[in-house]
Scaffold this motif. Structure first.
Motif, PDB file in Angstrom:
ATOM      1  N   UNK A   5      47.864  33.490  36.136  1.00  0.00           N
ATOM      2  CA  UNK A   5      46.460  34.208  36.640  1.00  0.00           C
ATOM      3  C   UNK A   5      46.168  34.763  34.762  1.00  0.00           C
ATOM      4  N   UNK A   6      47.667  35.772  34.074  1.00  0.00           N
ATOM      5  CA  UNK A   6      47.095  36.556  33.436  1.00  0.00           C
ATOM      6  C   UNK A   6      46.010  36.321  32.553  1.00  0.00           C
ATOM      7  N   UNK A   7      45.418  34.777  31.638  1.00  0.00           N
ATOM      8  CA  UNK A   7      44.026  34.027  31.507  1.00  0.00           C
ATOM      9  C   UNK A   7      44.141  33.458  31.763  1.00  0.00           C
ATOM     10  N   UNK A   8      43.085  33.164  33.390  1.00  0.00           N
ATOM     11  CA  UNK A   8      43.017  32.119  34.543  1.00  0.00           C
ATOM     12  C   UNK A   8      41.573  31.313  33.897  1.00  0.00           C
ATOM     13  N   UNK A   9      42.294  30.227  34.251  1.00  0.00           N
ATOM     14  CA  UNK A   9      40.892  28.576  33.586  1.00  0.00           C
ATOM     15  C   UNK A   9      40.654  28.826  34.880  1.00  0.00           C
ATOM     16  N   UNK A  10      39.004  28.937  34.879  1.00  0.00           N
ATOM     17  CA  UNK A  10      37.900  29.123  35.759  1.00  0.00           C
ATOM     18  C   UNK A  10      36.825  27.999  35.583  1.00  0.00           C
ATOM     19  N   UNK A  11      36.686  26.971  35.864  1.00  0.00           N
ATOM     20  CA  UNK A  11      35.881  25.467  35.266  1.00  0.00           C
ATOM     21  C   UNK A  11      34.733  25.931  35.552  1.00  0.00           C
ATOM     22  N   UNK A  12      33.805  25.688  34.739  1.00  0.00           N
ATOM     23  CA  UNK A  12      32.193  25.591  35.073  1.00  0.00           C
ATOM     24  C   UNK A  12      32.227  25.600  36.433  1.00  0.00           C
ATOM     25  N   UNK A  13      32.102  24.828  37.121  1.00  0.00           N
ATOM     26  CA  UNK A  13      32.010  24.586  38.287  1.00  0.00           C
ATOM     27  C   UNK A  13      32.239  25.254  39.118  1.00  0.00           C
ATOM     28  N   UNK A  14      33.448  26.527  38.668  1.00  0.00           N
ATOM     29  CA  UNK A  14      34.288  27.157  40.276  1.00  0.00           C
ATOM     30  C   UNK A  14      33.538  29.051  39.828  1.00  0.00           C
ATOM     31  N   UNK A  15      32.958  29.569  38.746  1.00  0.00           N
ATOM     32  CA  UNK A  15      32.434  30.250  38.914  1.00  0.00           C
ATOM     33  C   UNK A  15      31.340  31.051  40.467  1.00  0.00           C
ATOM     34  N   UNK A  16      30.369  29.329  40.449  1.00  0.00           N
ATOM     35  CA  UNK A  16      30.181  29.930  41.547  1.00  0.00           C
ATOM     36  C   UNK A  16      30.105  29.554  42.462  1.00  0.00           C
ATOM     37  N   UNK A  17      31.457  29.109  42.768  1.00  0.00           N
ATOM     38  CA  UNK A  17      32.769  28.825  43.671  1.00  0.00           C
ATOM     39  C   UNK A  17      33.394  30.182  44.394  1.00  0.00           C
ATOM     40  N   UNK A  18      33.648  29.995  43.157  1.00  0.00           N
ATOM     41  CA  UNK A  18      34.228  32.019  43.591  1.00  0.00           C
ATOM     42  C   UNK A  18      32.966  33.032  43.980  1.00  0.00           C
ATOM     43  N   UNK A  19      32.320  33.278  43.550  1.00  0.00           N
ATOM     44  CA  UNK A  19      30.841  33.900  43.423  1.00  0.00           C
ATOM     45  C   UNK A  19      30.694  33.853  45.242  1.00  0.00           C
ATOM     46  N   UNK A  20      30.969  32.564  45.797  1.00  0.00           N
ATOM     47  CA  UNK A  20      30.752  32.804  47.583  1.00  0.00           C
ATOM     48  C   UNK A  20      31.474  32.894  47.794  1.00  0.00           C
ATOM     49  N   UNK A  21      33.121  32.485  47.936  1.00  0.00           N
ATOM     50  CA  UNK A  21      34.031  32.989  48.595  1.00  0.00           C
ATOM     51  C   UNK A  21      34.560  34.166  48.599  1.00  0.00           C
ATOM     52  N   UNK A  22      33.576  34.726  47.073  1.00  0.00           N
ATOM     53  CA  UNK A  22      33.562  36.151  47.292  1.00  0.00           C
ATOM     54  C   UNK A  22      32.865  37.026  48.922  1.00  0.00           C
ATOM     55  N   UNK A  23      31.620  36.066  48.583  1.00  0.00           N
ATOM     56  CA  UNK A  23      30.514  36.813  48.931  1.00  0.00           C
ATOM     57  C   UNK A  23      30.773  36.624  50.888  1.00  0.00           C
ATOM     58  N   UNK A  24      31.087  35.957  51.130  1.00  0.00           N
ATOM     59  CA  UNK A  24      31.906  35.491  52.581  1.00  0.00           C
ATOM     60  C   UNK A  24      32.833  36.356  53.029  1.00  0.00           C
ATOM     61  N   UNK A  25      33.266  37.215  52.329  1.00  0.00           N
ATOM     62  CA  UNK A  25      34.226  38.952  52.473  1.00  0.00           C
ATOM     63  C   UNK A  25      33.775  39.650  52.715  1.00  0.00           C
ATOM     64  N   UNK A  26      31.800  39.835  52.582  1.00  0.00           N
ATOM     65  CA  UNK A  26      31.376  40.696  51.769  1.00  0.00           C
ATOM     66  C   UNK A  26      32.038  42.215  52.797  1.00  0.00           C
ATOM     67  N   UNK A  27      31.979  43.836  52.788  1.00  0.00           N
ATOM     68  CA  UNK A  27      32.448  44.477  53.304  1.00  0.00           C
ATOM     69  C   UNK A  27      31.301  45.139  53.531  1.00  0.00           C
ATOM     70  N   UNK A  28      30.936  46.412  55.132  1.00  0.00           N
ATOM     71  CA  UNK A  28      29.670  47.353  55.254  1.00  0.00           C
ATOM     72  C   UNK A  28      29.945  48.033  54.039  1.00  0.00           C
TER      73      UNK A  28
END
Length: 284
Positions: A261-284
Motif C-alpha cells: 500500500x505504500x504506492x497502492x496500485x489502483x486499476x482504471x476501473x477501480x477509481x469509480x468503485x473506490x469513490x462509490x464505496x466511500x460514498x456509501x459511508x458519507x457522514x453527516x
C-alpha cells in the motif's frame, strides 16, 4: 489586526465529514493521473481534518498571514493529501483539482512551496522537515509570534539521523511552539517500517529526548482532537510529539486489503468503485 477564529469554529460541518471530503478529493485527484499516494492520503485524512478544522489558526483568504500556524509537510509525496485539505479549507479552488500533476499545475505530484499557496516547505528529501520546523519555531519565538509550527512526518523518517538531531535541538531550545506529528502506518518503500528499521519503543524515545509525547489511534477523530488539544495546552517548556497510528487506504476496504500500500496500485476501473464505496459511508 482583526481577530481570527479557527475555521472549524462556528461551522456546522463535522470533522468526520471534513475527513470524508478530504478522502474523496484525494481519490478524484488520483483518478485524474491514474496514480498517486492514495494509501497515505486516505490514512491521514482524519489527522488533517482535525489539524485544519479544529487545531490550527489561519486565514484561507490570506495564506501568508503572519499570525498563522505553520503546517509543514516533511513528506512531500503526501502532497495529494495536503492539496485535498487545502481545497477543502478554501485556500485552493476546487476547479484546480482536475489539473493535479499536470504541466503548469499549482498541484505537482510532490509538494513544492514555490508552486502552491498554503504549502510552507518543499518536502521530499526525507528527514529534513523537522529540522526546518525547529528553525522556523525558533524564528517565531524570537519575533514573539505566538503561532505554532506543526510538522507532519512519516514513520520512515524515523530512520533518518537528521530527525533525531532536530528532536534533540528542539528540546534543548525549549520549543513549546512546535508540534511534530508522525503518521505511523508501518509502510515505507522497502516494506513495513517496523521490519526495515524499527524505531520502537517510540513514545519512550521521544520522551527521552525531552518531548511531551502522546500516541493515539490516528483514525479515531475524537482521540485525534483530544491529542491536538493536549499538545497545544501542555504547560511545560517542551516540544510536543503526537504519534498517530493510521491504516493505509482507510475508508476503502478493498484497497485497505492490498498487501502493498505504500504506492497502492489502483486499476482504471477501480477509481469509480473506490469513490462509490466511500460514498456509501458519507457522514453527516
Amino acid at each position: 489586526m482583526t481577530a481570527t477564529m479557527r475555521p472549524a469554529q462556528g461551522s456546522n460541518i463535522s470533522l468526520a465529514r471534513r475527513a470524508w471530503e478530504i478522502r474523496r478529493k484525494a481519490l478524484r485527484m488520483g483518478q485524474v493521473q491514474g496514480q498517486g499516494y492514495i494509501g497515505q492520503a486516505l490514512g491521514v485524512a482524519d489527522v488533517l481534518a482535525v489539524a485544519y478544522f479544529h487545531a490550527m489558526d489561519y486565514r484561507p483568504e490570506d495564506p501568508e498571514w503572519e499570525g498563522r500556524d505553520r503546517f509543514l509537510l516533511s513528506i512531500g509525496h503526501y502532497a495529494i493529501a495536503l492539496y485535498a485539505v487545502l481545497i477543502e479549507a478554501g485556500i485552493l479552488p476546487e476547479d484546480e483539482l482536475e489539473t493535479y500533476g499536470m504541466d503548469d499545475s499549482r498541484m505537482p505530484m510532490s509538494g513544492m512551496a514555490s508552486y502552491t499557496p498554503g504549502m510552507e516547505i518543499t518536502g521530499g528529501s526525507l528527514g529534513h522537515g523537522l529540522g526546518i520546523a525547529v528553525g522556523m519555531a525558533m524564528g517565531l519565538k524570537r519575533k514573539k509570534n505566538p503561532a505554532f509550527v506543526i510538522n507532519l512526518m512519516s514513520d520512515g523518517e524515523l530512520g533518518e539521523g537528521s530527525t533525531w538531531e532536530a528532536a534533540m535541538s528542539a528540546s534543548a531550545q525549549g520549543l513549546d511552539n512546535l508540534i511534530c506529528i508522525i503518521d505511523f502506518n508501518d509502510q515505507q518503500a522497502d516494506g513495513p517500517s517496523t521490519q526495515v528499521l524499527s524505531s520502537e519503543p517510540l513514545p519512550e524515545k521521544w520522551q527521552a529526548f525531552g518531548w511531551f509525547t502522546q500516541r493515539v489511534d490516528g483514525n479515531d477523530i475524537d482521540a485525534v482532537r483530544a491529542a491536538f488539544d493536549a499538545a497545544r495546552a501542555h504547560p511545560g517548556p517542551q516540544p510536543r510529539a503526537i504519534i498517530f497510528d493510521t491504516v493505509m487506504c482507510r475508508g476503502v476496504p478493498f484497497l485497505e486489503a492490498r498487501e502493498i500500500t505504500h504506492f497502492v496500485r489502483v486499476e482504471a476501473d477501480e477509481w469509480d468503485k473506490a469513490l462509490a464505496v466511500l460514498d456509501e459511508g458519507k457522514p453527516l
